[in-house]
Design an enzyme around this catalytic site. Structure first.
Site, mmCIF file in Angstrom:
data_model
loop_
_atom_site.group_PDB
_atom_site.id
_atom_site.type_symbol
_atom_site.label_atom_id
_atom_site.label_comp_id
_atom_site.label_asym_id
_atom_site.label_seq_id
_atom_site.Cartn_x
_atom_site.Cartn_y
_atom_site.Cartn_z
ATOM 1 N N PRO A 1 0.726 -1.322 -0.004
ATOM 2 C CG PRO A 1 -0.855 -1.647 1.558
ATOM 3 C CD PRO A 1 0.314 -2.239 1.066
ATOM 4 C CB CYS A 2 0.868 3.903 -2.418
ATOM 5 S SG CYS A 2 1.472 2.876 -3.565
ATOM 6 N N PRO A 3 -0.316 4.689 0.603
ATOM 7 C CG PRO A 3 -2.544 4.565 0.939
ATOM 8 C CD PRO A 3 -1.688 3.970 0.369
ATOM 9 C CG PHE B 1 5.832 5.048 2.334
ATOM 10 C CD1 PHE B 1 6.759 5.054 3.226
ATOM 11 C CD2 PHE B 1 5.109 3.647 2.081
ATOM 12 C CE1 PHE B 1 7.093 3.995 4.185
ATOM 13 C CE2 PHE B 1 5.492 2.443 2.834
ATOM 14 C CZ PHE B 1 6.509 2.793 3.841
#
Length: 351
Positions: free
Chosen positions: A89-91, A93
């Protein structure tokens, strides 16, 4: 691009989403053992494209929360798997996710590393947003590398790859980590494509947009509207396509700045259009003052998906899957480099 590799190497992918990375690695020659994903609609997309498809005959789609998943369920012995890949998951960073890093409950890097420890694959590939390479996460990145080194891996590279340089008509920088066991890492060659003229939105969407306007050819505005859009859309690649999260309303093409960039390309970013065969309101979908809205299929083209890859779920869910995907051509390029390292090592061992 037509694959020339034989499928000699296996892969398991976590956080598989709608299959962007899976398509890319498949095209690079990898044989998927499993695609693991928590979102029900995305899992249905994966099944719809792989079930009954002889090219994916060994692939299992597993709907599971990765933090509760038992890797023993894969039926793989330690060291048997060739590649463990995933876009965690990106959120944690990303700027939109407030860059909480390790303090974000959505950070699955620790879970990914636990899977590496259990499966002992020959190579690891992890994809994330560019923000992960910001200075504020330097210590966290170093911890990840040290953990991989403690498990017997060498960092091949951790770098930002820009999608538009891989014939994807979109600005989409992604941070990619590749690590391999030493006997393969010594043959890994990290190279980026030479600079070339990127594919514009107009070039990428010309045929599909023409077909949409031809479907309403009886409207006297159709031909001029298409030409006006096409002239603007030839100017540049698209801004980053964003999928957002289930916590935020319906589908659109991103924050205000992104919508302005889309408007300069003749595209209205205030929503997503229905596919031509389902269009109920041409005024909304094709003749908005800012220009036509994109369909889910057109957003998929901007992401670099092949036209035969279909997305399940209602329009908003399908668009979200597309917007959160990893462009297949970028995944393919990285996959081909990993594949080449495996091949070079095998040639040395047998030669």
């Amino acid at each position: 691009m037509t694959r020339t590799n034989e499928r000699r190497y296996t892969s398991v992918e976590i956080c598989a989403g709608a299959g962007g990375q899976a398509v890319g690695l498949h095209n690079a020659g990898f044989q998927h053992v499993a695609l693991i994903e928590i979102d029900r609609d995305a899992c249905q997309t994966l099944r719809a494209n792989t079930d009954g498809n002889p090219e994916w005959d060994s692939c299992k789609v597993i709907e599971a929360d990765l933090r509760e998943f038992d890797p023993a369920d894969l039926g793989l012995e330690p060291g048997e798997l060739d590649l463990l890949a995933g876009g965690v998951p990106c959120p944690p960073f990303s700027a939109a996710g407030k860059q909480l890093g390790r303090d974000d409950e959505r950070d699955l890097f620790p879970t990914m590393l636990e899977l590496v420890d259990h499966l002992e694959p020959k190579a690891v590939m992890i994809e994330n947003v560019r923000g992960l390479l910001d200075p504020k996460f330097a210590e966290y990145r170093q911890e990840i590398i040290k953990r991989l080194e403690s498990m017997g891996y060498e960092e091949c590279y951790w770098d930002v790859l820009e999608a538009k340089n891989y014939r994807v008509p979109q600005l989409r920088p992604r941070a990619i980590l590749v690590a391999m066991k030493p006997e393969y890492a010594q043959y890994f060659e990290h190279s980026k494509p030479e600079e070339s003229e990127p594919i514009s939105v107009g070039e990428a969407l010309h045929d599909s947009m023409r077909a949409r306007y031809e479907a309403v050819a009886s409207d006297p505005r159709a031909e001029k509207a298409f030409k006006d859009w096409y002239k603007k859309a030839l100017a540049d690649v698209a801004p980053t396509v964003v999928g957002g999260s289930k916590k935020h309303g319906g589908a659109d093409l991103g924050p205000t700045r992104a919508k302005r960039a889309w408007a300069e390309l003749g595209v209205c970013g205030l929503g997503v259009a229905n596919e031509p065969e389902e269009m109920k309101d041409a005024e909304r979908d094709l003749f908005a003052p800012a220009g036509p809205k994109l369909t889910v299929a057109q957003a998929a083209i901007i992401q670099g998906f092949p036209s035969e890859w279909k997305f399940s779920g209602r329009k908003t869910a399908a668009y979200r899957q597309v917007g959160n995907a990893f462009p297949p051509p970028v995944a393919q390029a990285v996959g081909e480099q990993i594949y080449a390292a495996f091949e070079a090592a095998a040639k040395t061992q047998t030669g």
